[in-house]
Design a protein around this motif. Structure first.
Motif, PDB file in Angstrom:
ATOM      1  N   CYS A   1     -37.456  -1.501   6.694  1.00 14.96           N
ATOM      2  CA  CYS A   1     -37.552  -2.931   6.409  1.00 14.96           C
ATOM      3  C   CYS A   1     -37.757  -3.152   4.918  1.00 14.96           C
ATOM      4  CB  CYS A   1     -38.699  -3.572   7.197  1.00 14.96           C
ATOM      5  SG  CYS A   1     -38.966  -5.330   6.849  1.00 14.96           S
ATOM      6  N   ALA A   2     -37.053  -4.126   4.366  1.00 16.21           N
ATOM      7  CA  ALA A   2     -37.281  -4.619   3.010  1.00 16.21           C
ATOM      8  C   ALA A   2     -37.457  -6.127   3.119  1.00 16.21           C
ATOM      9  CB  ALA A   2     -36.111  -4.272   2.094  1.00 16.21           C
ATOM     10  N   ASP A   3     -38.630  -6.615   2.759  1.00 16.43           N
ATOM     11  CA  ASP A   3     -39.007  -8.016   2.973  1.00 16.43           C
ATOM     12  C   ASP A   3     -39.652  -8.533   1.683  1.00 16.43           C
ATOM     13  OD1 ASP A   3     -39.948 -10.442   3.811  1.00 16.43           O
ATOM     14  OD2 ASP A   3     -41.235  -9.674   5.392  1.00 16.43           O
ATOM     15  N   VAL A   4     -38.950  -9.412   0.959  1.00 14.48           N
ATOM     16  CA  VAL A   4     -39.432  -9.900  -0.326  1.00 14.48           C
ATOM     17  C   VAL A   4     -39.377 -11.421  -0.353  1.00 14.48           C
ATOM     18  CG1 VAL A   4     -38.721  -7.812  -1.551  1.00 14.48           C
ATOM     19  CG2 VAL A   4     -37.152  -9.759  -1.383  1.00 14.48           C
ATOM     20  N   ALA A   5     -40.200 -12.006  -1.233  1.00 10.43           N
ATOM     21  CA  ALA A   5     -40.238 -13.460  -1.365  1.00 10.43           C
ATOM     22  C   ALA A   5     -40.380 -13.839  -2.827  1.00 10.43           C
ATOM     23  CB  ALA A   5     -41.400 -14.039  -0.559  1.00 10.43           C
ATOM     24  N   ALA A   6     -39.599 -14.816  -3.252  1.00 11.70           N
ATOM     25  CA  ALA A   6     -39.767 -15.448  -4.568  1.00 11.70           C
ATOM     26  C   ALA A   6     -40.618 -16.690  -4.351  1.00 11.70           C
ATOM     27  CB  ALA A   6     -38.414 -15.804  -5.162  1.00 11.70           C
ATOM     28  N   ALA A   7     -41.755 -16.779  -5.040  1.00 14.51           N
ATOM     29  CA  ALA A   7     -42.751 -17.799  -4.716  1.00 14.51           C
ATOM     30  C   ALA A   7     -43.106 -18.653  -5.921  1.00 14.51           C
ATOM     31  CB  ALA A   7     -44.016 -17.124  -4.170  1.00 14.51           C
ATOM     32  N   THR A   8     -43.620 -19.838  -5.638  1.00 17.79           N
ATOM     33  CA  THR A   8     -44.189 -20.718  -6.651  1.00 17.79           C
ATOM     34  C   THR A   8     -45.534 -21.216  -6.150  1.00 17.79           C
ATOM     35  OG1 THR A   8     -43.863 -22.757  -7.924  1.00 17.79           O
ATOM     36  CG2 THR A   8     -42.982 -22.731  -5.694  1.00 17.79           C
ATOM     37  N   GLY A   9     -46.508 -21.245  -7.056  1.00 21.89           N
ATOM     38  CA  GLY A   9     -47.851 -21.640  -6.667  1.00 21.89           C
ATOM     39  C   GLY A   9     -48.641 -20.529  -6.011  1.00 21.89           C
ATOM     40  N   PHE A  10     -48.133 -19.287  -6.012  1.00 18.93           N
ATOM     41  CA  PHE A  10     -48.805 -18.144  -5.420  1.00 18.93           C
ATOM     42  C   PHE A  10     -49.525 -17.342  -6.508  1.00 18.93           C
ATOM     43  CE2 PHE A  10     -47.064 -17.301  -0.979  1.00 18.93           C
ATOM     44  CZ  PHE A  10     -46.698 -18.628  -0.771  1.00 18.93           C
ATOM     45  N   THR A  11     -50.251 -16.308  -6.081  1.00 21.10           N
ATOM     46  CA  THR A  11     -50.919 -15.430  -7.031  1.00 21.10           C
ATOM     47  C   THR A  11     -49.927 -14.558  -7.795  1.00 21.10           C
ATOM     48  OG1 THR A  11     -51.292 -13.890  -5.193  1.00 21.10           O
ATOM     49  CG2 THR A  11     -53.110 -15.351  -5.795  1.00 21.10           C
ATOM     50  N   SER A  12     -48.691 -14.451  -7.318  1.00 26.05           N
ATOM     51  CA  SER A  12     -47.630 -13.756  -8.041  1.00 26.05           C
ATOM     52  C   SER A  12     -46.300 -14.430  -7.719  1.00 26.05           C
ATOM     53  CB  SER A  12     -47.592 -12.265  -7.676  1.00 26.05           C
ATOM     54  OG  SER A  12     -47.550 -12.087  -6.271  1.00 26.05           O
ATOM     55  N   LYS A  13     -45.365 -14.379  -8.657  1.00 29.39           N
ATOM     56  CA  LYS A  13     -44.090 -15.061  -8.490  1.00 29.39           C
ATOM     57  C   LYS A  13     -43.142 -14.287  -7.575  1.00 29.39           C
ATOM     58  CE  LYS A  13     -44.256 -17.452 -12.940  1.00 29.39           C
ATOM     59  NZ  LYS A  13     -43.584 -17.672 -14.249  1.00 29.39           N
ATOM     60  N   MET A  14     -43.275 -12.969  -7.556  1.00 32.59           N
ATOM     61  CA  MET A  14     -42.457 -12.136  -6.686  1.00 32.59           C
ATOM     62  C   MET A  14     -43.381 -11.339  -5.776  1.00 32.59           C
ATOM     63  SD  MET A  14     -39.481 -11.203  -5.639  1.00 32.59           S
ATOM     64  CE  MET A  14     -38.424 -11.885  -6.900  1.00 32.59           C
ATOM     65  N   VAL A  15     -43.189 -11.467  -4.479  1.00 36.68           N
ATOM     66  CA  VAL A  15     -44.052 -10.805  -3.502  1.00 36.68           C
ATOM     67  C   VAL A  15     -43.218  -9.819  -2.694  1.00 36.68           C
ATOM     68  CG1 VAL A  15     -45.596 -11.097  -1.534  1.00 36.68           C
ATOM     69  CG2 VAL A  15     -45.527 -12.843  -3.334  1.00 36.68           C
ATOM     70  N   VAL A  16     -43.576  -8.547  -2.755  1.00 35.32           N
ATOM     71  CA  VAL A  16     -42.983  -7.560  -1.857  1.00 35.32           C
ATOM     72  C   VAL A  16     -43.884  -7.524  -0.634  1.00 35.32           C
ATOM     73  CG1 VAL A  16     -42.234  -5.178  -1.569  1.00 35.32           C
ATOM     74  CG2 VAL A  16     -42.059  -6.275  -3.815  1.00 35.32           C
ATOM     75  N   GLN A  17     -43.531  -8.299   0.384  1.00 33.01           N
ATOM     76  CA  GLN A  17     -44.397  -8.458   1.546  1.00 33.01           C
ATOM     77  C   GLN A  17     -44.376  -7.219   2.424  1.00 33.01           C
ATOM     78  OE1 GLN A  17     -46.499 -10.705   1.925  1.00 33.01           O
ATOM     79  NE2 GLN A  17     -47.130 -10.605   4.062  1.00 33.01           N
ATOM     80  N   GLN A  18     -43.192  -6.691   2.689  1.00 24.14           N
ATOM     81  CA  GLN A  18     -43.067  -5.475   3.487  1.00 24.14           C
ATOM     82  C   GLN A  18     -42.000  -4.578   2.865  1.00 24.14           C
ATOM     83  OE1 GLN A  18     -43.658  -6.065   8.027  1.00 24.14           O
ATOM     84  NE2 GLN A  18     -42.430  -7.834   7.383  1.00 24.14           N
ATOM     85  N   LEU A  19     -42.276  -3.297   2.869  1.00 23.31           N
ATOM     86  CA  LEU A  19     -41.321  -2.308   2.375  1.00 23.31           C
ATOM     87  C   LEU A  19     -41.706  -0.980   3.001  1.00 23.31           C
ATOM     88  CD1 LEU A  19     -38.915  -1.734   0.468  1.00 23.31           C
ATOM     89  CD2 LEU A  19     -40.583  -1.171  -1.302  1.00 23.31           C
ATOM     90  N   TYR A  20     -41.016  -0.581   4.035  1.00 24.45           N
ATOM     91  CA  TYR A  20     -41.453   0.616   4.768  1.00 24.45           C
ATOM     92  C   TYR A  20     -40.288   1.275   5.500  1.00 24.45           C
ATOM     93  CZ  TYR A  20     -41.293  -2.296   9.010  1.00 24.45           C
ATOM     94  OH  TYR A  20     -40.889  -3.117  10.033  1.00 24.45           O
ATOM     95  N   GLY A  21     -40.523   2.517   5.822  1.00 32.34           N
ATOM     96  CA  GLY A  21     -39.667   3.268   6.716  1.00 32.34           C
ATOM     97  C   GLY A  21     -40.537   3.933   7.750  1.00 32.34           C
ATOM     98  N   GLU A  22     -40.038   4.111   8.947  1.00 26.66           N
ATOM     99  CA  GLU A  22     -40.843   4.716  10.009  1.00 26.66           C
ATOM    100  C   GLU A  22     -39.975   5.529  10.953  1.00 26.66           C
ATOM    101  OE1 GLU A  22     -42.879   1.490  11.836  1.00 26.66           O
ATOM    102  OE2 GLU A  22     -41.080   0.441  12.485  1.00 26.66           O
ATOM    103  N   ILE A  23     -40.613   6.514  11.553  1.00 26.16           N
ATOM    104  CA  ILE A  23     -39.946   7.364  12.525  1.00 26.16           C
ATOM    105  C   ILE A  23     -40.914   7.618  13.668  1.00 26.16           C
ATOM    106  CG2 ILE A  23     -40.637   9.474  11.279  1.00 26.16           C
ATOM    107  CD1 ILE A  23     -37.988  10.718  12.257  1.00 26.16           C
ATOM    108  N   GLY A  24     -40.390   7.536  14.884  1.00 28.43           N
ATOM    109  CA  GLY A  24     -41.245   7.701  16.044  1.00 28.43           C
ATOM    110  C   GLY A  24     -40.667   8.680  17.049  1.00 28.43           C
TER     111      GLY A  24
END
Length: 514
Positions: A80-103
């Motif tokens: 998963c690659a999950d990013v957000a460009a934000a205004t009024g947040f603590t940062s302008k670019m937020v990497v919310q999720q970035l992961y790989g998994e194996i089960g």
């Protein structure tokens, strides 16, 4: 740092594109409020992708291949690659999720930052877990877990176990410097360790089950910069032993001599949940008892030390017993034949006791040892149970992000609260939820409010997902209005609009022409 993050993000996206099927989710959200802050239930329990600023918004893009796509296979993989460009947040670019998994079967290994749901409570209607909540941004790290209950052999499915172990590194160093202006305590390169274990008593096909759980967390390692007036810089223990001491609470803090608290900021919860599933309805009763040390975990502490040269020796068999006063008690009712009201949640939370109002460590002169004033979510070396200014547990503990004095400190951790939630799906595609919370805050033992502060927070939210047969299939729209009223959070009223779209992207290999 940004180059490494961009490279990792690009590499993950390239990995995603060779998968057979991807999920693309886009979302735009705008929030505007009157008052000083965004109302509580427009920004809490959103994995930290929120803001207290009166006007804020983001544009979010997530590309993923969930491991659930391989649910019929023993081996599973997800990215998963999950990013957000934000205004009024603590940062302008937020990497919310970035992961790989194996089960493999019920086991799962996750590397990166992933939003993890709460256990043993309703994700949508609960006020939140006290230890492992969904209120702060995910911390990147390595997590190994049993996703679902593994039945203990030979007991005919009557006993199951699941759990996880996680080690990661917090990402809010720059925010802490900006927020404190280096005038108050802050930390850098802090590590985070969490773990949990859950037992299920009773088979899945029986109407009655009991679930028991233990959740624990620890902030450790890194460097702690104390207040400017004290000019203290503490290098906390690092290396393999610090990881071991985080797992098994032991050793001592970096600045301690005679008195030896366990290394790191250790917190946790004792959990229990009774479930009933009938044909017409289901119901659950659950309890969450939060603790900061062994007086809260075991409800007792040793108090039989000697005096003089034996001031630190166990001389007598004497223990101080603590009351079970602080807890979150919840009731969840699931109506299976009513579309208008499908789920109802009611919770009561009290945190006023915290092992009592007295703390005294034994000395050479006075042997009495009283371990009170637990000061939930706060710590004297680390910046407390928070990440990016939002508490990592229940948001009814007032997050440091509200503080106007630059202190990373939970200013209200002694309170009682009632919380209610209702949700339903009256028509296909239309879902709603209502939240109502009343809170009576006392501040902290160290800095109590001169007068108790009360607060009422309300939320009304409705979401509509367009049907598959319509031209707008995959699109969704959500609207919400919320308000705070009282001296804890101020008088705030806000509205929020969210528009999203989800679609599948298939990559099929072209057949050769011959």
């Amino acid at each position: 740092m940004r180059r490494r993050l961009f490279s990792a993000l690009l590499g993950l996206i390239l990995t995603l594109t060779v998968s057979a099927q991807l999920q693309l989710r886009t979302e735009a959200e705008l929030t505007t409020s009157s008052g000083e802050y965004t109302p509580l239930w427009l920004q809490a329990n959103r994995y930290g992708l929120s803001s207290l600023e009166k006007t804020n918004g983001y544009l979010r893009v997530a590309l993923s291949r969930p491991a659930e796509a391989d649910s019929l296979r023993q081996w599973r993989r997800g990215v998963c690659a999950d990013v957000a460009a934000a205004t009024g947040f603590t940062s302008k670019m937020v990497v919310q999720q970035l992961y790989g998994e194996i089960g493999w079967k019920k086991g799962l290994l996750t590397i990166g930052a992933k939003e993890q749901p709460m256990e043993l409570r309703n994700q949508e209607l609960s006020s939140g877990a006290q230890t492992l909540g969904i209120n702060a941004r995910p911390v990147p790290g390595v997590r190994i877990e049993l996703e679902d209950y593994w039945d203990v052999p030979g007991l005919n499915h009557w006993l199951g176990f699941k759990g996880f172990i996680f080690y990661g590194k917090t990402t809010d160093d720059d925010w802490q410097v900006d927020f404190t202006h280096r005038q108050e305590r802050y930390t850098e390169k802090t590590m985070l360790h969490t773990k949990a274990g859950y037992l299920r008593i009773g088979p899945d096909d029986k109407p009655l089950q009991l679930e028991l759980g233990l959740e624990m967390g620890c902030q450790f390692a890194g460097t702690s910069y104390m207040k400017r007036v004290t000019k203290g810089i503490l290098k906390n223990e690092s290396g393999f032993m610090s990881y071991l001491h985080a797992f098994f609470p032991s050793s001592s803090e970096a600045n301690e001599t005679d008195y030896r608290n366990k290394e790191g900021n250790h917190v946790g919860s004792l959990l229990a949940r009774v479930n009933y599933e009938g044909k017409a309805f289901g119901a659950s009763i659950y309890v969450d008892h939060f603790f900061e040390d062994q007086s809260g975990l075991f409800f007792l502490d040793y108090d039989g030390y000697g005096t003089g040269e034996k001031w630190d020796k166990w001389e007598h068999f004497n223990w101080l017993v603590y009351d079970l006063c602080d807890m979150q008690i919840g009731l969840e009712l699931r109506l299976k034949r009513c579309r208008w009201v499908q789920t109802v949640v009611a919770e009561y939370l009290t945190t006023k006791y915290q092992s009592g109002p007295v703390y005294h460590d034994h000395t050479r002169i006075m042997s009495d040892h009283v371990s009170g004033i637990d000061d939930n979510y706060n710590h004297f070396i680390f910046t407390g149970w928070q990440h990016w200014g939002q508490v990592m547990g229940n948001p009814l503990y007032r997050s440091p992000l509200y503080n106007g004095d630059g202190t990373i400190y939970v200013q209200n951790n002694r309170f009682t609260a009632w919380h209610f939630g209702i949700s339903g799906t009256p028509f296909e595609g239309l879902h709603y939820r209502l939240l109502a919370t009343w809170q009576h805050g006392l501040g902290t033992y160290k800095i109590p409010y001169a007068d108790p502060r009360r607060n009422v927070s309300l939320l009304a939210e409705a979401a509509y997902v367009f049907p598959q047969h319509s031209k707008l299939k995959g699109w969704s729209v959500r609207g919400a209005v919320a308000t705070d009223h009282g001296r804890l959070l101020g008088n705030n009223t806000g509205v929020q609009l969210t528009i999203g779209r989800q679609m599948n992207i298939n990559f099929k290999k072209k057949k050769p022409a011959f």
